[in-house]
Design a protein around this motif. Structure first.
Motif, PDB file in Angstrom:
ATOM      1  N   PHE A   1       3.201   4.112  -0.743  1.00 41.61           N
ATOM      2  CA  PHE A   1       2.617   5.343  -1.279  1.00 41.61           C
ATOM      3  C   PHE A   1       1.481   5.840  -0.379  1.00 41.61           C
ATOM      4  CE2 PHE A   1      -0.748   7.387  -3.736  1.00 41.61           C
ATOM      5  CZ  PHE A   1      -0.053   8.427  -4.340  1.00 41.61           C
ATOM      6  N   LEU A   2       0.609   4.945   0.043  1.00 41.84           N
ATOM      7  CA  LEU A   2      -0.516   5.336   0.895  1.00 41.84           C
ATOM      8  C   LEU A   2      -0.022   5.826   2.253  1.00 41.84           C
ATOM      9  CD1 LEU A   2      -3.004   2.427   0.090  1.00 41.84           C
ATOM     10  CD2 LEU A   2      -3.060   4.776  -0.780  1.00 41.84           C
TER      11      LEU A   2
ATOM     12  N   LYS B   1       1.282   9.280   1.679  1.00 42.72           N
ATOM     13  CA  LYS B   1       0.164  10.149   1.306  1.00 42.72           C
ATOM     14  C   LYS B   1      -0.581  10.641   2.546  1.00 42.72           C
ATOM     15  CE  LYS B   1      -3.975  10.104  -1.675  1.00 42.72           C
ATOM     16  NZ  LYS B   1      -3.517  10.950  -2.776  1.00 42.72           N
ATOM     17  N   TRP B   2      -0.760   9.767   3.520  1.00 43.54           N
ATOM     18  CA  TRP B   2      -1.488  10.131   4.737  1.00 43.54           C
ATOM     19  C   TRP B   2      -0.668  11.043   5.647  1.00 43.54           C
ATOM     20  CZ3 TRP B   2      -2.856   4.301   5.513  1.00 43.54           C
ATOM     21  CH2 TRP B   2      -3.916   3.955   4.648  1.00 43.54           C
TER      22      TRP B   2
ATOM     23  N   SER C   1      -0.659   7.783 -13.338  1.00 45.46           N
ATOM     24  CA  SER C   1      -1.847   7.837 -12.496  1.00 45.46           C
ATOM     25  C   SER C   1      -3.047   8.347 -13.282  1.00 45.46           C
ATOM     26  CB  SER C   1      -1.584   8.737 -11.288  1.00 45.46           C
ATOM     27  OG  SER C   1      -2.752   8.880 -10.499  1.00 45.46           O
TER      28      SER C   1
ATOM     29  N   ASN D   1      -3.198   8.462  -7.825  1.00 46.89           N
ATOM     30  CA  ASN D   1      -3.964   7.336  -7.287  1.00 46.89           C
ATOM     31  C   ASN D   1      -3.191   6.040  -7.498  1.00 46.89           C
ATOM     32  OD1 ASN D   1      -6.335   8.851  -6.529  1.00 46.89           O
ATOM     33  ND2 ASN D   1      -6.807   9.016  -8.709  1.00 46.89           N
TER      34      ASN D   1
ATOM     35  N   ILE E   1       1.943  13.226   4.476  1.00 47.58           N
ATOM     36  CA  ILE E   1       2.692  14.242   3.735  1.00 47.58           C
ATOM     37  C   ILE E   1       2.524  15.634   4.326  1.00 47.58           C
ATOM     38  CG2 ILE E   1       0.816  14.605   2.065  1.00 47.58           C
ATOM     39  CD1 ILE E   1       4.586  14.649   1.298  1.00 47.58           C
TER      40      ILE E   1
ATOM     41  N   SER F   1       8.187  12.587 -10.715  1.00 47.25           N
ATOM     42  CA  SER F   1       6.846  12.906 -10.229  1.00 47.25           C
ATOM     43  C   SER F   1       5.901  13.181 -11.387  1.00 47.25           C
ATOM     44  CB  SER F   1       6.897  14.121  -9.295  1.00 47.25           C
ATOM     45  OG  SER F   1       7.705  13.870  -8.174  1.00 47.25           O
TER      46      SER F   1
ATOM     47  N   PHE G   1       1.771  13.172  -4.411  1.00 46.23           N
ATOM     48  CA  PHE G   1       1.180  12.377  -3.332  1.00 46.23           C
ATOM     49  C   PHE G   1      -0.264  12.774  -3.040  1.00 46.23           C
ATOM     50  CE2 PHE G   1       5.648  11.431  -2.265  1.00 46.23           C
ATOM     51  CZ  PHE G   1       5.546  10.055  -2.147  1.00 46.23           C
ATOM     52  N   LYS G   2      -0.619  14.014  -3.282  1.00 50.23           N
ATOM     53  CA  LYS G   2      -1.976  14.457  -3.005  1.00 50.23           C
ATOM     54  C   LYS G   2      -2.957  14.083  -4.121  1.00 50.23           C
ATOM     55  CE  LYS G   2      -2.253  16.445   1.017  1.00 50.23           C
ATOM     56  NZ  LYS G   2      -3.227  15.986   2.027  1.00 50.23           N
TER      57      LYS G   2
END
Length: 312
Positions: free
Chosen positions: A119-120, A123-124, A207, A113, A126, A200, A109-110
């Motif tokens: 996902f976003l 990501k924000w 990605s 892309n 996590i 993952s 997640f870090k």
């Protein structure tokens, strides 16, 4: 088995244990010192510290089982000691696997892309949920480990663990199937976090391919900080996957060997191979983390300087 073989294998086990303790203790110490200095700890530091502690515990359990198997084989006669070791081995095994999976998810997640809204959104957020996820993983591992303390029959433990082999009764043979099924089932449960880490890893590859393709279209080259971050994360995840496969196979060898007469050597070798996973992966994580790598370089420089001064 000769005393020379026992001594050699014991020396190898202690050496693997010492290396693993050194690497994992270094990870925990560096992150704890950083925590004290900054009054807070980053999510990656919390995950690495939790993983290091779980692997230190796993190393201690494996070495304790190994020492008891070699030096005090009859201590398992009542089944009580074996029940305790079974519980803590299962617990530390699951905790370390789940924490390593958390590390794989965090890297994904870090670093990855993707532009999917879900996902976003994750990501924000996590960083906020990492402590809660670690607690849930620990609680789940405890829950999974509890049945092993109840379902393994003491009579069967006596049959498979004592040095003096008795004529196996019908009860022992019946309990073999129960023991084997529980052990296999508990190992199969680790396939879920393992699969999550594998997914993952595959998504990180996707990605990275998309990022490299975008860099080529923009004619800005293929190497940049994002590319290096992808590669570093993939190395950490794939090393965990490969080492865990070796660990799981060696654990199954050690477990299945309990059903074969005069199989102490196979059990000992299985546990020696099992020690490689929690010992070596810590150094891969150190080399893949800038803060840990720089701290290790400073320590090595100080050690080299001290040795050089003492030599002269």
């Amino acid at each position: 088995m000769s005393g020379e073989v026992n001594s050699t294998l014991m020396l190898i086990a202690v050496g693997e244990f010492s290396v693993g303790i050194l690497g994992n203790a270094f990870i925990g110490l560096v992150n704890c010192v950083d925590w004290i200095k900054n009054k807070k700890i980053a999510s990656i530091g919390l995950i690495l510290t939790s993983l290091a502690i779980s692997r230190i515990c796993l190393l201690c359990v494996i070495l304790l089982d190994y020492v008891m198997l070699v030096l005090y084989p009859d201590i398992y006669a009542t089944g009580k000691q074996m029940r305790i070791i079974d519980f803590f081995w299962t617990l530390t095994n699951h905790v370390s696997v789940w924490f390593a999976t958390c590390l794989s998810i965090f890297y994904f997640f870090k670093i990855a892309n993707f532009f999917h809204p879900l996902f976003l959104w994750i990501k924000w957020r996590i960083d906020r949920v990492i402590p809660g996820i670690l607690l849930v993983c620990f609680a789940l591992s405890v829950f999974i480990s509890l049945p092993v303390t109840e379902n393994l029959n003491d009579d069967f433990r006596l049959c498979v663990k004592t040095k003096v082999r008795r004529n196996l009764t019908l009860r022992c043979w019946e309990n073999k199937a129960q023991y084997a099924s529980i052990k296999v089932y508990l190992n199969l449960l680790t396939l879920f976090p393992f699969s999550v880490s594998l997914i993952s890893f595959l998504l990180l590859i996707l990605s990275l391919c998309g990022h490299v393709r975008q860099m080529q279209l923009n004619a800005t080259g293929c190497r940049d900080p994002s590319t290096d971050a992808h590669v570093g994360a993939m190395k950490a995840v794939v090393s965990f996957l490969l080492l865990f496969i070796v660990y799981s196979l060696s654990f199954l060898v050690a477990t299945s060997s309990y059903f074969i007469p005069e199989s102490e050597l196979a059990v000992m070798i299985g546990e020696l191979v099992a020690l490689i996973y929690p010992s070596s992966h810590s150094f891969i994580l150190i080399l893949g983390n800038n803060k840990l790598r720089q701290a290790s370089q400073r320590v090595l420089c100080k050690v080299a300087h001290a040795l050089k001064g003492r030599h002269f």
